[in-house]
Design a protein around this motif. Structure first.
Motif: not given
Length: 281
Positions: A55-72
């Motif tokens: 989840l921490e990876k997905l909060k950072n670039e480049p993902y932060s440019n595209w991802i609005k929300n994540v559920e697991v």
């Protein structure tokens, strides 16, 4: 194996953005993906990997440019390979080349009959980039006495096709353990045991030289590793790059110029690109 499902909601719901994000996720330990009708992503990763770290990876670039929300959510333990295999279809690459699983039958006899055991490794010819790279290999008349590097090999399908076209020295390299184990199995299934398989990235190449390099990865890795690939090309060597979009091609061409590579041409499918370069040295 147990899996966590990451339900990824994107800021911009287009198939192009979903493909870009999935390409990055593949190199961050995710095994497989599904795209929802609204172009969000269901991404699957082994429970061996920390949910918090992912989840921490997905909060950072480049993902932060595209991802609005994540559920697991954790999925119940099933034989996911068996489930995937049940829907795995053969790919007719050309009149003389088919990629299939060992359990596929009643297919036409072709010169290049490639058997790939589907185990969620990237590179079964279902994806446009693999298909485009295979078409380039099929256009090359003969690899006799030539050396080939399949970088980011996934299932090893490109290395296997080059072996079937008589390449003498072949390296298949991937940094994913799952792919590394899968390619060894596929090499054996296709009687191509002379293919050397390696777990790692461009740093393991050293001073090895190749006549042909096929690198199907993603734009950022290609830009970073292109100098290493160029250094590994023999005189009059050729390199084929894929794993990026048409709008990224100019960036790769400009980078190639800095390492004495000339752009020859490209192939495109569904906005994915494979591009051919030739060394100037």
């Amino acid at each position: 194996m147990k899996y966590n499902e990451f339900v990824i909601e994107l800021h911009t719901n287009t198939s192009e953005i979903a493909e870009i994000v999935s390409a990055y996720l593949m190199y961050d330990d995710f095994d497989s993906f599904q795209f929802t009708d609204d172009n969000n992503i269901l991404a699957y990763i082994s429970t061996d990997f920390s949910v918090a770290d992912t989840l921490e990876k997905l909060k950072n670039e480049p993902y932060s440019n595209w991802i609005k929300n994540v559920e697991v959510k954790q999925l119940e333990d099933k034989n996911w390979n068996q489930i995937w295999e049940s829907s795995y279809e053969p790919v007719i690459v050309s009149d003389n080349c088919i990629v299939r699983a060992p359990f596929h039958t009643n297919l036409p006899e072709v010169e290049f009959d490639i058997k790939i055991m589907p185990k969620m490794s990237f590179g079964t010819a279902h994806h446009a980039t693999t298909l485009l790279m295979m078409k380039y290999i099929l256009e090359i008349e003969d690899f006799t006495n030539l050396s080939v590097l399949d970088m980011g090999c996934g299932t090893g399908v490109l290395a296997i096709l080059a072996a079937m076209k008589n390449a003498e020295t072949i390296w298949a390299v991937d940094n994913d353990t799952w792919a590394f184990e899968n390619v060894k199995e596929n090499v054996k299934a296709n009687n191509c045991e002379h293919i050397k398989t390696f777990l790692g990235n461009a740093s393991i190449l050293g001073n090895e030289k190749f006549d042909y390099i096929f690198a199907n990865i993603n734009k950022n890795i290609l830009l970073n590793d292109l100098p290493t690939y160029a250094n590994c090309l023999n005189k009059n060597g050729h390199i084929f790059l894929s794993g990026f979009y048409l709008q990224d091609l100019d960036d790769l061409i400009e980078k190639a110029k800095t390492v004495n590579l000339s752009f020859i041409n490209y192939k495109e499918k569904d906005n994915w690109v494979a591009a051919h370069f030739h060394t100037n040295k």
